[in-house]
Design an enzyme around this catalytic site. Structure first.
Site, PDB file in Angstrom:
ATOM      1  N   TRP A   1       5.180  -7.054  -7.324  1.00 48.31           N
ATOM      2  CA  TRP A   1       4.923  -8.408  -6.799  1.00 48.31           C
ATOM      3  C   TRP A   1       3.679  -9.019  -7.433  1.00 48.31           C
ATOM      4  CZ3 TRP A   1       1.350  -9.770  -2.369  1.00 48.31           C
ATOM      5  CH2 TRP A   1       0.331  -8.830  -2.218  1.00 48.31           C
ATOM      6  N   ASP A   2       2.853  -8.168  -8.033  1.00 54.75           N
ATOM      7  CA  ASP A   2       1.677  -8.635  -8.758  1.00 54.75           C
ATOM      8  C   ASP A   2       2.025  -9.844  -9.623  1.00 54.75           C
ATOM      9  OD1 ASP A   2       1.516  -5.905  -8.038  1.00 54.75           O
ATOM     10  OD2 ASP A   2      -0.027  -5.498  -9.519  1.00 54.75           O
TER      11      ASP A   2
ATOM     12  N   GLU B   1      -1.203  -1.729   2.472  1.00 53.65           N
ATOM     13  CA  GLU B   1      -0.470  -0.466   2.482  1.00 53.65           C
ATOM     14  C   GLU B   1      -1.108   0.589   3.379  1.00 53.65           C
ATOM     15  OE1 GLU B   1      -0.058   0.453  -1.679  1.00 53.65           O
ATOM     16  OE2 GLU B   1       1.599  -0.963  -1.925  1.00 53.65           O
TER      17      GLU B   1
ATOM     18  N   LYS C   1      -6.258  -1.791   3.409  1.00 54.22           N
ATOM     19  CA  LYS C   1      -6.504  -1.486   2.001  1.00 54.22           C
ATOM     20  C   LYS C   1      -6.866  -2.757   1.250  1.00 54.22           C
ATOM     21  CE  LYS C   1      -3.997   0.646  -1.882  1.00 54.22           C
ATOM     22  NZ  LYS C   1      -2.622   0.881  -2.381  1.00 54.22           N
ATOM     23  N   GLN C   2      -6.314  -3.886   1.709  1.00 52.19           N
ATOM     24  CA  GLN C   2      -6.411  -5.111   0.919  1.00 52.19           C
ATOM     25  C   GLN C   2      -6.101  -6.330   1.777  1.00 52.19           C
ATOM     26  OE1 GLN C   2      -2.759  -3.141  -0.637  1.00 52.19           O
ATOM     27  NE2 GLN C   2      -2.649  -5.050  -1.765  1.00 52.19           N
TER      28      GLN C   2
END
Lengths: 749, 749
Positions: free
Chosen positions: B344-345, B472, B584-585
């Site tokens: 998906w980046d 994640e 995580k993000q």
């Protein structure tokens, strides 16, 4: 138990499991001594409880803390093979003509029997009777009593008997579950045929274990070493109406439990040869007499059911490890399914039978978790915990072997399951000595983990998140009712037993406290966590909720799911299944059974609710539904689910009995009668009963060993009790003190 | 961009990535032509975008629907090697004396440069200048311009140049992430050195793809085949102060994009030899002039930051596939990390740059998902869905390659991410032709999946359960805010675009409807689902909630977690991490950035809340925090997080730049300026700006291509706009129509 007796490949493989002869130390599948036709598949297997090879686990995408190795039960040296040649023809069921053919397992005498009346292509007519015995009194000893009677043949008969170490574990290319590598696990170490006895020892490469096996015979045989086997050969003359009897003695000794297994293996056979086979057959019967005295279940009205029930009970006895570092694997010693691993099945489905009938054997199962506490400590650390131990989800030696944590390591409830079995054992036996020596340490250390997994939330409630309950169709959930309610019970009882032991003897208690490193603050934390434990309940539905998201999930249209899509796990991606309100097996209602902790109306509503969404894709499910149907007095349902258990293996209902018997279900069969129909519960104030009776039966009888007293219970239109000592009996809340025989009227069926 | 230039092994490996030369079709890592010292590790690699081998995935415990195969980018034929021998000594940086040594990537001219001044052990003094060019105009062509200048040496110089097909993918036994098998992926098929040109083709075994490579030189060389390589050799005489220049032409052609790749490979080199190297260097510069016209970012005040930003932008251009079936892999073509997979980046972190500056290239990225719709359909079916397509989480050819579904297939948001990038493309270009030809089909089919994954719950709200959001560290959650809000947007826009196209031309629309099989009922369902979508919000905290259990999770004590325990995923069991309120993000705040759909106060509170619990263990995180800090006018924070992105690779902040550059972060660097500092958003009514300016900068400038108009924006103490066509510009809700140049006062910094 006589079995269906077709010679098609599938039936033969199922019968290999059903007619396996095991004593809990080793098990030999019911293969034909002479083998099948070449194009047939077979799982020719002999297994030693707790004897494993270490295997690698590879992950598509690994992560921190995953187990890197698993363990696999090893198919050990094969002693089954006996071949006879009549006039040059090999006796076998696929040539010539089979006149009569019977097989059965005699659960009173403790052997399996194969009887064949057969005419060879050349017209030679024989009757062959083969008995196999896995001795309960000499655990290393296997005997095959092979008798040939000639009807019309006179002449030479050649007998070959083999000890074969060229063995592999089963694999099947067309079934991906068993297609993988890890088949050649044993490598021959020593072969010896001196002094008229054949002995082989073989080793595993990584776990570095040795298994030795010896054979000898009543007939004088010449032994020849051929590659990795030893073949004994003898020729005899036989006349019409004469019999020749071959007794084959085979021993199994392993390096875990024997100092010099090679030598001890010979020794077992030498002693057995001296005693003779009759000695062991007699011993076996006596051992079983004593066993059945406490274990037999009688059904008046359906003789086939009585047979099926006691067959299952016999398999529990055949599967239970009787020496150190052994337990009961999911398939007992009847097959390689689940790789010979031990699961929570032991504590929740198998221990109850032993606790109620044979506390000595129950202790063996309980001690296994004590013996493996060190591994459980390591596993807790791998899972990130700073205190406590985590019982592995599946293991042989004690280390975690699960390669899928969502329905493996995440099943934290196993800590409470183990604790539950210790507590039940205590209630049935009052055995505080065992508590002090082993029990409390296991209970305390498994309980500590809850304090690290769970936490007090903003409202001061104790919450346990991201765990998987018994239902593997919803995973990594928050506040799974089963987990929380058992953890609550577990924590409460650690405190309770501590206080009992403290009161009993303060200086003993202080010694124990320091040995186990029991911390008073932690006991206080346990008390608080137990009291504040979240137990989910729906006001609207008046049921307990399986987890905090369960009610919100999508409905699965089970009615319109076609038969061939079961079990769901073989036909849908796990992620798809996890999204739905569908259960693989009893979860909340299992807690209701074990703890009897909710009102009748909640249990009734919960039963109805969960019944509709449960697929019973696990063999651990129907027995629990039967028990809870009994609990809420739905007799027809109770009987319906009972029927799904009693013949689950006998009729190969799950389609995979060839991979071994479902031993947890065998325990479940026992429980459907004793906990289910009779409503038995052992509580602090005595034995509770609340019986029902299937209309198909006029009466049923079971026995238990309650605090060293044999108690016999018969449910007909009355409740008849016979007890050796005075017992406290509570029937639907009415308390009786009973000694000797007593017949009680009961109108509440 | 000049780089740090140590000769230690680690720095060299990092520079292999930083100084790779790629054009989006192929990439060559910045290895030394002559190699390192023998005891050094190196990832000597050349990669073709979309050229892969199929590899097996093995699972410790598999399940229905798991991918059985993955794909891995192949290290193809190596054309880098050039060795020169002076007076018998091999030129290399580990013997003799290095007087001067520089390396850089020239992003204006499009080549990498290595310059060395060196004295051999025998005292021969040389200056060597090596330029490497991966042509943007002839995608198959790689040129090494290798110039040797003698300072004091007169005599023979021997030059060897190799085309080596004896190549393997990287593995490192001490790093389990790259230790596994799957290294020898290519097998030589044909070798040919006729007609003075060296050509080799190699094949993969399972994916059955062929790669061919040719080489030739300006100097006449003798070619010798040695096992799986061809070595060219020539001896020349050189005098003090003289130069010898070797031009090496290397081509790469693959069977996916070339009919007869062996022949075409020769052809590319033959044509290049005719044109000569200057032609391509000039072309390269012209191509880049055009590129930078739309893409350059200028920073007044911090020249190093300007360099870093444009270095990252250059890497986006170098990584993007420019031919069919290619995309941008997570590491571009600079390394083997993530096995060359597309994620998906692309859509969320890389497409935006191209959409805003180079719509032609943006279309290439968008079309990839169209080209692989068939595989996405299959994946949806494997996940149990009866309609729609599921974009794979990671892939090269289009089929799902994730071996861990919890943070792979479960990330359903990728469907909406893809849709989002199509919608943004439409907003920036107004390109309805593209929509009709490709876009709407992708949008509609990806949207259909939401209707099957989600459901209307008892309260009539649309719920999406058991999916994983961008974060994640919490997986398989219900109603992930990011997923739901993007799905809502996705569903809304499918309806909106349908209605736009219908109004535009009804008969075209009907043709399109029937081609895509658009169902009116489904459009109605999409509208309802979008309107009723659950978007979690906490009244108490006034923030959006990441998922329905997020708030309840345990707190992770990040302050007392020691540095060496990051990233958490390498130091804690996933199950442990999943139990905590730790991210995580960027997750919720990423949705706020993309959709700008909540009030300022909610975005502000959410930012503060999530900032405290985010570890930024993913390189996809800091840029988003920078953008949202800009959005809520926290200038210092915005600059702080910007700083974490701009030199993430240049300073090897994540420690794994050796495995390849973080291309999503490169896109993120661009976004922190354009979306972040300037506050740009493209909406239906025009370009929105809401700028801030870091105090370290006096001004910054960027350009975009908006509806075919070059728009230049400079933010200083004013906002200066230059546009080719009239544009509608909204600054903090004030609307301007702007043509030509315009300088606007702005007091809201």
């Amino acid at each position: 138990m006589q079995v269906k007796n077709n010679l098609d490949n599938n039936s033969l493989m199922v019968n290999e499991s059903l007619l396996s002869t095991s004593n809990g130390y080793f098990g030999v599948r019911g293969n034909f001594e002479e083998g099948y036709r070449n194009d047939y598949d077979t799982i020719r297997g002999t297994y030693i409880n707790g004897f494993y090879e270490t295997t690698d686990i590879t992950y598509g995408e690994g992560a921190f803390g995953y187990p890197n190795t698993s363990q696999k039960i090893v198919n050990v040296i094969d002693g089954q093979t006996i071949k006879i040649y009549i006039d040059g023809e090999l006796f076998n069921l696929f040539d010539g003509k089979v006149i009569d053919f019977k097989r059965k397992l005699d659960i009173e005498k403790g052997y399996s029997l194969r009887y064949i009346e057969w005419i060879s292509k050349k017209g030679h007519h024989l009757k062959i009777t083969i008995k196999r015995l896995a001795s309960f009194t000499t655990l290393e000893l296997f005997i095959i009593d092979y008798e040939v009677e000639s009807v019309n043949y006179s002449g030479e008969i050649q007998i070959e008997s083999t000890l074969n170490a060229d063995v592999k574990n089963y694999s099947n290319k067309s079934d991906q579950r068993v297609a993988s590598g890890h088949t050649k696990l044993l490598h021959v170490d020593k072969i010896d045929k001196n002094h008229g006895i054949a002995t082989i020892s073989s080793k595993t490469k990584i776990s570095n274990l040795t298994i030795a096996s010896s054979m000898n015979h009543n007939l004088n045989m010449e032994y020849t070493v051929k590659e990795n086997s030893i073949i004994g050969m003898v020729k005899k003359n036989i006349k019409a109406s004469e019999k020749i009897s071959l007794i084959k003695y085979i021993s199994f000794t392993d390096s875990i439990r024997h100092d010099d297994c090679f030598k001890e293996s010979k020794n077992v056979v030498n002693v057995a040869m001296k005693n003779g086979e009759k000695y062991y057959f007699k011993d076996q019967e006596e051992y079983l007499n004593e066993f059945w005295k406490y274990s037999k279940i009688n059904i008046d009205g359906e003789i086939e059911e009585e047979k099926a029930i006691n067959y299952n009970i016999y398999q529990l006895l055949s599967s239970i490890g009787k020496v150190k570092n052994t337990n009961i694997s999911a398939k007992g010693l009847s097959g390689e399914g689940y790789e010979g691993h031990y699961f929570w099945d032991t504590e929740i489905y198998m221990v109850p039978f032993f606790t109620l009938t044979n506390p000595q054997l129950a202790k063996r199962l309980l001690k296994f978790r004590y013996e493996t506490l060190e591994s459980a400590k390591i596993e807790a650390e791998k899972l990130g915990h700073k205190k406590g131990v985590k019982i592995p989800w599946r293991t042989i030696s004690g280390s975690e072997c699960s390669a899928y944590f969502l329905s493996g390591s995440a099943q934290y409830h196993i800590n409470a399951d183990v604790a539950y079995s210790y507590i039940q054992y205590y209630l049935a036996t009052n055995d505080t000595e065992f508590l002090k020596e082993f029990g409390l340490e296991v209970l305390y250390k498994t309980a500590l983990l809850w304090l690290d997994v769970g936490y007090f939330n903003n409202e001061g409630k104790f919450s346990i998140d991201a765990v998987t309950g018994p239902d593997e169709y919803t995973v990594m959930v928050n506040n799974n009712y089963y987990t929380n309610s058992l953890a609550k019970y577990h924590l409460k009882w650690v405190c309770k037993l501590s206080s009992i032991l403290e009161k009993e003897n303060i200086s003993d208690w202080n010694r124990l406290k320091s040995k186990i490193a029991i911390n008073e603050n932690e006991l206080t934390n346990m008390k608080n966590a137990s009291e504040k434990m979240i137990l989910l309940y729906s006001d609207e539905l008046k049921i307990n909720l399986q987890d905090d998201a369960f009610l919100k999930r999508k409905e699965w249209d089970l009615e319109n799911t076609s038969e061939e899509n079961y079990p769901l796990l073989l036909h849908y991606h796990p992620l798809y299944i996890y999204r739905y309100k569908v259960s693989k097996q009893a979860d909340t209602i299992l807690a209701h059974f074990l703890l009897d902790n909710e009102t009748d109306i909640i249990m009734k509503n919960s039963y109805s609710y969960y019944e509709k969404i449960t697929t019973h894709d696990s063999s651990l499910s129907p027995c629990i539904f039967s028990i809870m149907a009994s609990r809420i007095k739905k007799i027809d349902k109770a009987y319906h689910y009972y029927k799904m258990t009693s013949k689950l293996d006998i009729e190969n209902i799950k389609g995979n009995t060839k991979d071994g018997l479902h031993i947890a279900n065998a325990g479940g069969v026992y429980m459907t009668i004793v906990y289910g129909f009779s409503g038995l519960r052992i509580k602090e104030n005595g034995i509770h009963l609340s019986p029902i009776k299937p209309k198909e039966w006029t009466s049923y009888t079971f026995r238990i060993n309650y605090k060293n007293s044999l108690v016999k219970v018969t449910i007909s239109d009355k409740i008849n009790i016979e007890t050796e000592k005075e017992i406290s009996l509570i029937i639907d809340k009415t308390k009786y003190l009973i000694s000797g025989k007593r017949s009680l009227n009961y109108n509440n069926f």
